[in-house]
Design an enzyme around this catalytic site. Structure first.
Site, PDB file in Angstrom:
ATOM      1  N   ASP A 100       0.829  -1.198   0.000  1.00 27.48           N
ATOM      2  CA  ASP A 100       0.000   0.000   0.000  1.00 27.48           C
ATOM      3  C   ASP A 100       0.871   1.259   0.000  1.00 27.48           C
ATOM      4  O   ASP A 100       0.670   2.168  -0.784  1.00 27.48           O
ATOM      5  CB  ASP A 100      -0.982   0.002   1.191  1.00 27.48           C
ATOM      6  N   ASP A 103       7.015   3.832   3.561  1.00 29.16           N
ATOM      7  CA  ASP A 103       7.261   5.000   4.415  1.00 29.16           C
ATOM      8  C   ASP A 103       8.741   4.984   4.824  1.00 29.16           C
ATOM      9  O   ASP A 103       9.598   5.495   4.105  1.00 29.16           O
ATOM     10  CB  ASP A 103       6.312   4.912   5.612  1.00 29.16           C
ATOM     11  N   THR A 107       9.741  -2.101   6.563  1.00 28.58           N
ATOM     12  CA  THR A 107       8.917  -3.291   6.325  1.00 28.58           C
ATOM     13  C   THR A 107       9.362  -3.995   5.045  1.00 28.58           C
ATOM     14  O   THR A 107       9.599  -5.212   5.036  1.00 28.58           O
ATOM     15  CB  THR A 107       7.428  -2.897   6.205  1.00 28.58           C
TER      16      THR A 107
HETATM   17  P1  IMP Z   1       7.381   1.369   6.589  1.00 32.32           P
HETATM   18  O1  IMP Z   1       7.944   0.099   7.168  1.00 32.32           O
HETATM   19  O2  IMP Z   1       7.625   2.538   7.504  1.00 32.32           O
HETATM   20  O3  IMP Z   1       7.840   1.639   5.177  1.00 32.32           O
HETATM   21  O4  IMP Z   1       5.824   1.253   6.584  1.00 32.32           O
HETATM   22  C1  IMP Z   1       5.176   0.307   5.866  1.00 32.32           C
HETATM   23  C2  IMP Z   1       3.782   0.029   6.382  1.00 32.32           C
HETATM   24  O5  IMP Z   1       3.357   0.955   7.389  1.00 32.32           O
HETATM   25  C3  IMP Z   1       2.792   0.184   5.257  1.00 32.32           C
HETATM   26  O6  IMP Z   1       2.642  -1.022   4.561  1.00 32.32           O
HETATM   27  C4  IMP Z   1       1.541   0.591   5.991  1.00 32.32           C
HETATM   28  O7  IMP Z   1       0.838  -0.548   6.423  1.00 32.32           O
HETATM   29  C5  IMP Z   1       2.038   1.374   7.180  1.00 32.32           C
HETATM   30  N1  IMP Z   1       2.022   2.817   6.901  1.00 32.32           N
HETATM   31  C6  IMP Z   1       3.055   3.634   6.594  1.00 32.32           C
HETATM   32  N2  IMP Z   1       2.648   4.896   6.389  1.00 32.32           N
HETATM   33  C7  IMP Z   1       1.310   4.875   6.555  1.00 32.32           C
HETATM   34  C8  IMP Z   1       0.287   5.875   6.447  1.00 32.32           C
HETATM   35  O8  IMP Z   1       0.511   7.053   6.136  1.00 32.32           O
HETATM   36  N3  IMP Z   1      -0.986   5.452   6.682  1.00 32.32           N
HETATM   37  C9  IMP Z   1      -1.302   4.172   7.006  1.00 32.32           C
HETATM   38  N4  IMP Z   1      -0.394   3.211   7.092  1.00 32.32           N
HETATM   39  C10 IMP Z   1       0.909   3.558   6.881  1.00 32.32           C
END
Ligand code: IMP
Length: 181
Positions: A100, A103, A107
């Site tokens: 989705d 960020d 992940t």
């Molecule tokens: P990362 O590990 O920080 O890149 O985040 C990945 C996961 O965090 C995404 O797959 C989302 O499920 C969640 N996430 C990151 N940013 C947002 C946001 O703005 N809204 C909702 N979920 C988010």
């Protein structure tokens, strides 16, 4: 929980649908003649997967990977857990991860490291949203729907403490309406 009336719409249903049509055509062209597995990263990517797979004009397999990274807040903890593993091996297959939003990148970094040990032929990344402002580790995104500013977005699969996933559009709450978690 902020009041839904303060929600700002970032991308409407129509805008999302048109962008996905273009992404689907690109993916169809680039994977011609290959065995492609779309790996949907749960939970947030399920509506994107459902629409994107129907915009891809070739046979694909579909797998689901459950991952939990956030807890109930809006900030990444950096701790990633697999909550549901793939049902089938991906050895010698072309894998396209369907996310989705990217960020911090933590992940996807974790998922890429994990899936690489299973020896697929290739692993690509397709994300609906890319939020580069908070990136902490580098990940190479192959297909991206929209690059967004540093808003915490909800809807179209994305949640705030498990709410709002079923909104058909993508929106955000202006920062002053969110608590400090
Ligand atoms: P990362 O590990 O920080 O890149 O985040 C990945 C996961 O965090 C995404 O797959 C989302 O499920 C969640 N996430 C990151 N940013 C947002 C946001 O703005 N809204 C909702 N979920 C988010």
């Amino acid at each position: 929980m902020p009041n839904a009336e303060s929600l700002e719409v970032l991308y409407s249903e129509e805008v999302i649908a048109e962008r996905i049509r273009v992404l689907g055509a690109e993916i169809t062209q680039n994977y011609q003649g290959k065995e492609l597995i779309l790996v949907c990263v749960l939970k947030g990517a399920f509506p994107f997967l459902a629409d994107l797979c129907r915009a891809i004009d070739m046979d694909v397999r579909i797998e689901f990977l459950g991952v939990s990274s956030y807890g109930a807040g809006t900030k990444s903890t950096g701790v990633v857990r697999i909550t549901q593993d793939l049902a089938h091996p991906i050895k010698d297959k072309h894998v396209l991860l369907i996310e989705d939003i990217v960020d911090t990148g933590l992940t996807l970094r974790y998922i890429l490291d994990n899936l690489t040990t299973r020896n697929p032929s290739s692993i690509g990344i397709c994300t609906l949203l890319d939020k580069p402002a908070n990136r902490r580790v580098e990940v190479e995104v192959d297909y991206s729907g929209f690059t967004i500013p540093d808003h915490f977005v909800i809807g179209y699969g994305m949640d705030l403490a498990e709410s709002y996933r079923n909104l058909p559009y993508i929106g955000y709450f202006p920062p002053e309406t969110l608590g400090n978690d």
